[in-house]
Scaffold this active site. Structure first.
Site, PDB file in Angstrom:
ATOM      1  N   GLU A 144       5.089  -5.259   6.850  1.00 18.98           N
ATOM      2  CA  GLU A 144       4.387  -4.215   7.621  1.00 18.98           C
ATOM      3  C   GLU A 144       4.953  -4.039   9.014  1.00 18.98           C
ATOM      4  OE1 GLU A 144       2.909  -6.576   5.821  1.00 18.98           O
ATOM      5  OE2 GLU A 144       1.164  -5.795   4.755  1.00 18.98           O
TER       6      GLU A 144
ATOM      7  N   GLY B 175       0.639  -4.997   1.013  1.00 16.75           N
ATOM      8  CA  GLY B 175      -0.619  -5.010   0.263  1.00 16.75           C
ATOM      9  C   GLY B 175      -0.470  -5.637  -1.119  1.00 16.75           C
TER      10      GLY B 175
ATOM     11  N   GLU C 152      -0.840  -9.211  -0.509  1.00 15.30           N
ATOM     12  CA  GLU C 152      -2.252  -9.435  -0.155  1.00 15.30           C
ATOM     13  C   GLU C 152      -3.153  -9.343  -1.385  1.00 15.30           C
ATOM     14  OE1 GLU C 152      -2.040  -6.415   2.953  1.00 15.30           O
ATOM     15  OE2 GLU C 152      -2.889  -7.888   4.323  1.00 15.30           O
TER      16      GLU C 152
ATOM     17  N   ALA D   5       0.867  -1.181   0.000  1.00 12.77           N
ATOM     18  CA  ALA D   5       0.000   0.000   0.000  1.00 12.77           C
ATOM     19  C   ALA D   5       0.900   1.226   0.000  1.00 12.77           C
ATOM     20  CB  ALA D   5      -0.883  -0.011   1.240  1.00 12.77           C
TER      21      ALA D   5
HETATM   22  N1  DAK Z   1       4.674   3.158  -0.786  1.00 15.02           N
HETATM   23  C1  DAK Z   1       5.108   4.337  -1.321  1.00 15.02           C
HETATM   24  N2  DAK Z   1       6.258   4.445  -2.033  1.00 15.02           N
HETATM   25  C2  DAK Z   1       6.990   3.338  -2.224  1.00 15.02           C
HETATM   26  C3  DAK Z   1       6.609   2.092  -1.694  1.00 15.02           C
HETATM   27  C4  DAK Z   1       5.379   2.024  -0.944  1.00 15.02           C
HETATM   28  N3  DAK Z   1       4.899   0.879  -0.427  1.00 15.02           N
HETATM   29  N4  DAK Z   1       7.544   1.183  -2.026  1.00 15.02           N
HETATM   30  C5  DAK Z   1       8.471   1.848  -2.756  1.00 15.02           C
HETATM   31  N5  DAK Z   1       8.143   3.147  -2.870  1.00 15.02           N
HETATM   32  C6  DAK Z   1       8.864   4.181  -3.576  1.00 15.02           C
HETATM   33  C7  DAK Z   1      10.137   4.586  -2.846  1.00 15.02           C
HETATM   34  O1  DAK Z   1       9.857   5.506  -1.831  1.00 15.02           O
HETATM   35  C8  DAK Z   1      10.943   5.188  -3.975  1.00 15.02           C
HETATM   36  O2  DAK Z   1      10.489   6.482  -4.230  1.00 15.02           O
HETATM   37  P1  DAK Z   1      11.529   7.693  -4.472  1.00 15.02           P
HETATM   38  O3  DAK Z   1      12.422   7.708  -3.286  1.00 15.02           O
HETATM   39  O4  DAK Z   1      12.240   7.307  -5.751  1.00 15.02           O
HETATM   40  O5  DAK Z   1      10.690   8.919  -4.613  1.00 15.02           O
HETATM   41  C9  DAK Z   1      10.575   4.326  -5.173  1.00 15.02           C
HETATM   42  O6  DAK Z   1       9.351   3.685  -4.822  1.00 15.02           O
HETATM   43  C10 DAK Z   1      11.599   3.245  -5.458  1.00 15.02           C
HETATM   44  O7  DAK Z   1      11.831   2.542  -4.256  1.00 15.02           O
HETATM   45  P2  DAK Z   1      13.285   2.303  -3.652  1.00 15.02           P
HETATM   46  O8  DAK Z   1      14.218   3.382  -4.033  1.00 15.02           O
HETATM   47  O9  DAK Z   1      13.111   2.021  -2.208  1.00 15.02           O
HETATM   48  O10 DAK Z   1      13.696   0.980  -4.452  1.00 15.02           O
HETATM   49  P3  DAK Z   1      14.673  -0.170  -4.000  1.00 15.02           P
HETATM   50  O11 DAK Z   1      14.835  -1.035  -5.201  1.00 15.02           O
HETATM   51  O12 DAK Z   1      15.890   0.370  -3.325  1.00 15.02           O
HETATM   52  O13 DAK Z   1      13.865  -0.982  -2.874  1.00 15.02           O
HETATM   53  C11 DAK Z   1      11.896  -2.088  -1.913  1.00 15.02           C
HETATM   54  C12 DAK Z   1      12.710  -1.678  -3.200  1.00 15.02           C
HETATM   55  C13 DAK Z   1      10.590  -2.704  -2.403  1.00 15.02           C
HETATM   56  C14 DAK Z   1      12.699  -3.076  -1.109  1.00 15.02           C
HETATM   57  C15 DAK Z   1      11.649  -0.785  -1.074  1.00 15.02           C
HETATM   58  O14 DAK Z   1      11.120   0.243  -1.929  1.00 15.02           O
HETATM   59  C16 DAK Z   1      10.703  -1.025   0.060  1.00 15.02           C
HETATM   60  O15 DAK Z   1      11.080  -1.554   1.082  1.00 15.02           O
HETATM   61  N6  DAK Z   1       9.446  -0.557  -0.109  1.00 15.02           N
HETATM   62  C17 DAK Z   1       8.449  -0.607   0.947  1.00 15.02           C
HETATM   63  C18 DAK Z   1       7.909  -2.001   1.126  1.00 15.02           C
HETATM   64  C19 DAK Z   1       6.879  -2.067   2.219  1.00 15.02           C
HETATM   65  O16 DAK Z   1       7.182  -1.778   3.398  1.00 15.02           O
HETATM   66  N7  DAK Z   1       5.654  -2.491   1.878  1.00 15.02           N
HETATM   67  C20 DAK Z   1       4.591  -2.571   2.834  1.00 15.02           C
HETATM   68  C21 DAK Z   1       3.828  -1.258   2.894  1.00 15.02           C
HETATM   69  S1  DAK Z   1       2.540  -1.304   4.126  1.00 15.02           S
HETATM   70  C22 DAK Z   1      -5.074  -1.426   3.811  1.00 15.02           C
HETATM   71  C23 DAK Z   1      -4.726  -2.389   2.896  1.00 15.02           C
HETATM   72  C24 DAK Z   1      -3.407  -2.805   2.808  1.00 15.02           C
HETATM   73  C25 DAK Z   1      -2.426  -2.224   3.580  1.00 15.02           C
HETATM   74  C26 DAK Z   1      -2.782  -1.252   4.486  1.00 15.02           C
HETATM   75  C27 DAK Z   1      -4.107  -0.837   4.602  1.00 15.02           C
HETATM   76  N8  DAK Z   1      -6.412  -0.988   3.908  1.00 15.02           N
HETATM   77  C28 DAK Z   1      -7.439  -1.549   3.051  1.00 15.02           C
HETATM   78  C29 DAK Z   1      -6.776   0.063   4.795  1.00 15.02           C
HETATM   79  C30 DAK Z   1      -1.053  -2.636   3.375  1.00 15.02           C
HETATM   80  C31 DAK Z   1      -0.012  -2.025   3.966  1.00 15.02           C
HETATM   81  C32 DAK Z   1       1.295  -2.111   3.328  1.00 15.02           C
HETATM   82  O17 DAK Z   1       1.485  -2.705   2.285  1.00 15.02           O
END
Ligand code: DAK
Length: 270
Positions: free
Chosen positions: A144, A121, A124, A78
């Protein structure tokens, strides 16, 4: 009236195509398209995605749907930017789950075709689909925990049912990433293909499904989904009703007649 909303509706974050299929129904394809943020699922994208799935579902020319991303990311979760400042009350008011929950109501098969990251997400969303095909290089995870939250779109439930308590526990509590091979061995994935052919192979299966009698496909999916939410006894009763129902479809007559006449059936999807 035929629903072709998916061909005309304006959308910013997904690409939508109908894939022709010479023998049977077409395949509805949705590609997540926010490359700058690795297809992070923001509210607007989810709305576009779900509305398109519903439009495909209503379209009698479509037999099956595929959701895919890019080579680098199916979806990295997400959109964290949308959640970073949100309070409990704000999240309750947004009620994003209402959009996600509509995926469960889709009657036709939906396949996830995953390459790159399927995190949070993103994982999911793949698990909300009926089958998951992955490229060898795909990476799955529920990170998460590293943001101080837990999976919010069914992850703790669907993952646990798919791969069992002890593995789901490790995945969700450590937040680690896992390879496609590891997730296939754990039972989350339908199949894993080489990185350069995963989407073609997914489309092949989607076409195969689109060549089957659509009403029987729909009722088979309904029965399998029922198995999630019921006792075996009630599930078997439910299956029996759908089994009987199909004996009043024209495709049942055609399917059995074609077998006896040693020819290929011609489905009417009625
Ligand atoms: N959200 C926003 N931006 C994201 C992102 C995300 N989940 N994942 C990556 N980006 C963005 C990065 O910020 C970066 O943006 P800039 O800095 O270039 O502006 C760009 O994408 C490229 O990412 P990286 O530079 O980090 O790329 P790398 O290859 O170095 O790393 C990575 C890739 C996938 C390992 C890393 O980007 C990462 O760790 N991303 C976050 C992964 C994460 O924590 N995912 C879980 C998010 S929480 C709900 C339903 C579902 C959910 C919640 C509520 N409801 C229905 C209410 C789910 C929650 C989640 O998924």
């Amino acid at each position: 009236m035929e629903n072709k909303l998916h061909l005309t509706m304006p959308r910013k974050h997904i690409l939508v195509t109908e894939i022709e299929n010479p023998v049977g129904l077409k395949v509805g394809m949705i590609q997540l398209n926010r490359p700058d943020v690795l297809n992070a699922l923001n509210i607007e994208l989810m709305k576009e995605l779900v509305e398109t799935l519903e439009s495909f579902d209503m379209d009698s020319e479509i037999g099956c749907m595929v959701i895919t991303g890019s080579q680098k990311a199916f979806a990295a979760g997400a959109d964290i930017n949308e959640m970073a400042e949100a309070s409990t009350v704000e999240m309750i008011k947004r009620d994003q789950f209402a959009t996600w929950d509509r995926i469960m109501k889709i009657k036709k098969p939906v396949i996830a075709s995953v390459s790159g990251y399927a995190l949070g997400g993103g994982c999911e969303l793949a698990m909300s689909c009926d089958m998951i095909f992955a490229a060898e290089g795909a990476k799955f995870g529920q990170p998460e925990i590293n943001l101080g939250i837990i999976p919010g779109a069914g992850g703790t439930q669907r993952l646990t049912r798919a791969i069992g308590k002890v593995r789901a526990m490790e995945m969700i509590i450590t937040g680690k990433m896992y390879s496609a091979k590891e997730m296939f061995d754990a039972g989350l994935l339908t199949a894993v293909f080489a990185d350069d052919v995963y989407l073609d192979e997914t489309i092949k299966v989607a076409k195969e499904i689109s060549n089957k009698p659509a009403i029987a496909v729909q009722l088979a999916k309904e029965c399998i989904m029922k198995a999630y939410n019921t006792t075996i006894e009630d599930g078997i009763q439910f299956e029996r009703r759908n089994f009987y129902l199909l004996f009043s479809s024209e495709d049942k007559i055609e399917g059995m007649k074609a077998f006896i006449e040693k020819r290929k059936p011609v489905w009417k999807n009625k």
